[in-house]
Design an enzyme around this catalytic site. Structure first.
Site, PDB file in Angstrom:
ATOM      1  N   HIS A  16      60.348   9.960 -80.148  1.00  0.00           N
ATOM      2  CA  HIS A  16      62.222   8.646 -80.302  1.00  0.00           C
ATOM      3  C   HIS A  16      62.267   8.839 -79.462  1.00  0.00           C
ATOM      4  CE1 HIS A  16      62.859  13.139 -80.284  1.00  0.00           C
ATOM      5  NE2 HIS A  16      63.613  12.702 -80.660  1.00  0.00           N
ATOM      6  N   ASP A  17      63.053   8.937 -78.463  1.00  0.00           N
ATOM      7  CA  ASP A  17      63.785   9.653 -76.898  1.00  0.00           C
ATOM      8  C   ASP A  17      62.470   8.370 -75.994  1.00  0.00           C
ATOM      9  OD1 ASP A  17      65.282  11.123 -77.992  1.00  0.00           O
ATOM     10  OD2 ASP A  17      64.148  12.825 -77.153  1.00  0.00           O
ATOM     11  N   ASP A  19      63.842  21.561 -80.704  1.00  0.00           N
ATOM     12  CA  ASP A  19      64.661  20.756 -79.534  1.00  0.00           C
ATOM     13  C   ASP A  19      65.256  21.684 -78.208  1.00  0.00           C
ATOM     14  OD1 ASP A  19      65.839  18.193 -79.932  1.00  0.00           O
ATOM     15  OD2 ASP A  19      67.788  19.235 -80.160  1.00  0.00           O
ATOM     16  N   ASP A  38      61.544  19.980 -87.254  1.00  0.00           N
ATOM     17  CA  ASP A  38      62.436  20.005 -85.975  1.00  0.00           C
ATOM     18  C   ASP A  38      64.017  20.815 -85.968  1.00  0.00           C
ATOM     19  OD1 ASP A  38      63.053  18.907 -83.295  1.00  0.00           O
ATOM     20  OD2 ASP A  38      63.099  16.257 -83.909  1.00  0.00           O
ATOM     21  N   GLU A  62      59.925  21.707 -76.375  1.00  0.00           N
ATOM     22  CA  GLU A  62      60.515  20.256 -76.095  1.00  0.00           C
ATOM     23  C   GLU A  62      61.085  21.252 -74.520  1.00  0.00           C
ATOM     24  OE1 GLU A  62      63.328  16.127 -75.538  1.00  0.00           O
ATOM     25  OE2 GLU A  62      63.824  18.327 -76.806  1.00  0.00           O
TER      26      GLU A  62
END
Ligand code: GLC
Length: 536
Positions: free
Chosen positions: A322-323, A200, A99, A257
């Site tokens: 994770h968000d 990201d 990531d 993303e």
């Protein structure tokens, strides 16, 4: 490693490294911890692991603020540990996806330190600096973490842009030297065998050249539409350069993303796949993740995403990350949560598109309410009490009923969910009927049935009355999946005749055969049926 399209037919397991397994008792998960769990990845049958950022970072945003793209942060281990992780994973035919946050660096990155040292530093233009306008901020852009996206830098008397925290200054992708330097950082890892990258916030990379104000909207957080700081047309050229770079290596992959908020603009997300072969390999759209538990809404969202893909484009599907709050009790927190989790699992792993399973999803880990004093997420700290942030989905992996859920021998960086005595890998591994085994079987079927990966997806029941069903067909393989989203008994009358046999079901045994796909469903039934022949 010769099949260039591994990312199309594998299941990706998303590890939030801080919370996965702690090998050295400091209370934080690490890479040696992941190495100790290699057998678990193999047992579960996953084909690739996506790791949250492990590069050197002051951790203002838990690794999404990188100060050395080539270094591994000591809290996670060493460079050698990471090299071993790649080797050990590859030895098991598992790919490693890193990531990387390329929209911004840490304010402690040497590039930013140089850039902020003076207005005429050669790296000044590597970040986004602007003079004040009318004695104040250059425009109305807001930080995703509250407040203006501009921070005043007194020594050089200019503002710099930070779409996230002020400790995360945005880089300037319009500057060719910065762009080349970033590509070199990726080259470094590609040369070391990393199989792919999660980019990201890829849709924020390029900003409006004229720095125009964003238009007003009723969005409660930002009060604006992110028109000029996000999804700028020039971003696609950056994606194409990144794609060219990874395509110059064998079998590598980019997943970006790129979701838009509020969700639903899948066309925009899909545009980041370019022609289907020249930008991202996969785009996280997340519209499925944002859906309420409603079969019709799920169906529409799936259908819409498939419809907007360019020729050659490949979808990917995600229920948790994770968000966002975990899917297990995001829909509703009641005695049926696990039943819904099985329906959701079968959907995720039988749809067309690469599935991403978030760590702990396979055992039904819940969102855990963290008290205010224990919050660690910068977003939660800022938005409390309106929003408690993302810690709830980042609690330690529940390995066993032992102390600290077997995650660490030290003091955990975040508390573990209270249900760990029952909800843990060790206990659930011993129970062949557990959610964990259900996931394992789904992953296995996905791996062995070509129809699951390459088969056409053809909807049969479109979510009306709470039921979704579809066919997956490839050469002589035909699979039928039926999902009852409701707590009521329902009937499906698909009428398809033939010899059908249950492959996996929440309610039926594999001995069950059908001569026609018309039967009554149990509440929250999820069943996969295989065609084994024509009717004699
Ligand atoms: C992405 C990450 C998130 C992070 C943000 C800033 O949305 O998933 O965790 O805070 O970008 O890098």
């Amino acid at each position: 490693m010769s099949d260039g399209t591994w990312w199309k037919h594998g299941t990706v397991y998303h590890v939030y490294v801080r919370s996965f397994y702690d090998s050295n008792g400091d209370g934080v998960g690490d890479i040696p911890g992941m190495l100790e769990k290699m057998d678990y990845f193999s047992w579960l049958g996953v084909d690739a692991i996506l790791l949250s950022p492990v590069n050197t970072s002051p951790m203002h945003d838990f690794g999404y603020d990188i100060c050395d793209y080539r270094g591994i942060d000591p809290v996670f281990g060493t460079f050698e540990d990471f090299a071993r992780l790649i080797d050990e994973a590859h030895a098991r035919n598992i790919r490693i996806i890193m990531d990387v946050a390329l929209n911004h660096t840490s304010y402690l990155h040497p590039w930013f330190i140089e850039s902020s040292s003076s207005r005429d530093n050669p790296k000044r233009d590597w970040y986004i600096w602007r003079d004040p306008v009318k004695g104040g901020v250059p425009n109305n852009w807001r930080s995703a973490f509250l407040g203006s996206a501009w921070e005043w830098h007194q020594p050089t008397e200019q503002y710099y842009l930070h779409t996230f925290l002020k400790e995360q200054p945005d880089v300037n992708w319009r500057n060719p030297d910065l762009a080349e330097a970033m590509l070199n950082e990726l080259r470094f890892w590609l040369d070391r065998g990393v199989d792919g990258f999660r980019l990201d916030v890829a849709n924020y990379f390029v900003k409006d050249k004229l720095f125009r104000n964003n238009p007003f909207s009723f969005n409660p957080i930002s009060n604006q539409v992110e028109k000029y700081n996000k999804n700028r047309p020039e971003t696609h050229a950056v994606m194409r350069n990144l794609r060219q770079l990874v395509d110059s290596y064998d079998s590598r992959m980019l997943v970006g993303e790129v979701f838009s908020y509020p969700p639903g603009d899948s066309e925009l997300s899909a545009s980041y796949l370019g022609t289907g072969n020249d930008e991202l390999h996969l785009a996280f759209d997340f519209s499925l993740l944002y859906r309420k538990w409603n079969a019709r809404k799920f169906y529409k969202c799936i259908k819409n995403w498939y419809a907007v893909l360019p020729d050659g484009g490949w979808p990917c599907n995600v229920l948790s990350n994770h968000d966002q709050p975990r899917s297990f009790n995001r829909y509703k927190d009641d005695q049926d949560s696990e039943k819904r989790a099985r329906v959701a699992a079968m959907l995720l792993l039988t749809l067309w598109g690469t599935p991403f399973v978030y760590y702990g999803e396979e055992i039904g880990m819940k969102n855990f309410r963290i008290s205010r004093s224990e919050l660690t997420d910068p977003a939660g700290k800022k938005f409390w009490p309106l929003y408690a942030g993302r810690d709830c989905a980042r609690t330690p992996m529940q390995w066993s009923p032992d102390d600290n859920a077997g995650f660490t021998s030290g003091k955990m960086w975040l508390p573990v969910s209270m249900d760990y005595k029952q909800v843990n890998v060790e206990t659930m591994k011993d129970d062949p009927h557990s959610l964990l085994h259900f996931y394992k079987k789904l992953i296995e079927i996905r791996k062995h049935k070509k129809a699951m990966t390459h088969g056409k997806w053809k909807a049969r029941s479109k979510g009306h009355h709470g039921v979704i069903s579809y066919m997956r067909k490839y050469e002589d393989e035909t699979l039928y999946v039926v999902l009852n989203f409701t707590d009521q008994r329902k009937r499906v009358n698909d009428g398809k005749q033939g010899q059908w046999k249950v492959l996996l079901s929440t309610h039926r045994s594999s001995f069950e055969h059908f001569a026609e796909l018309s039967f009554e469903l149990y509440p929250y039934e999820a069943t996969m049926i295989e065609k084994i022949g024509e009717l004699k």
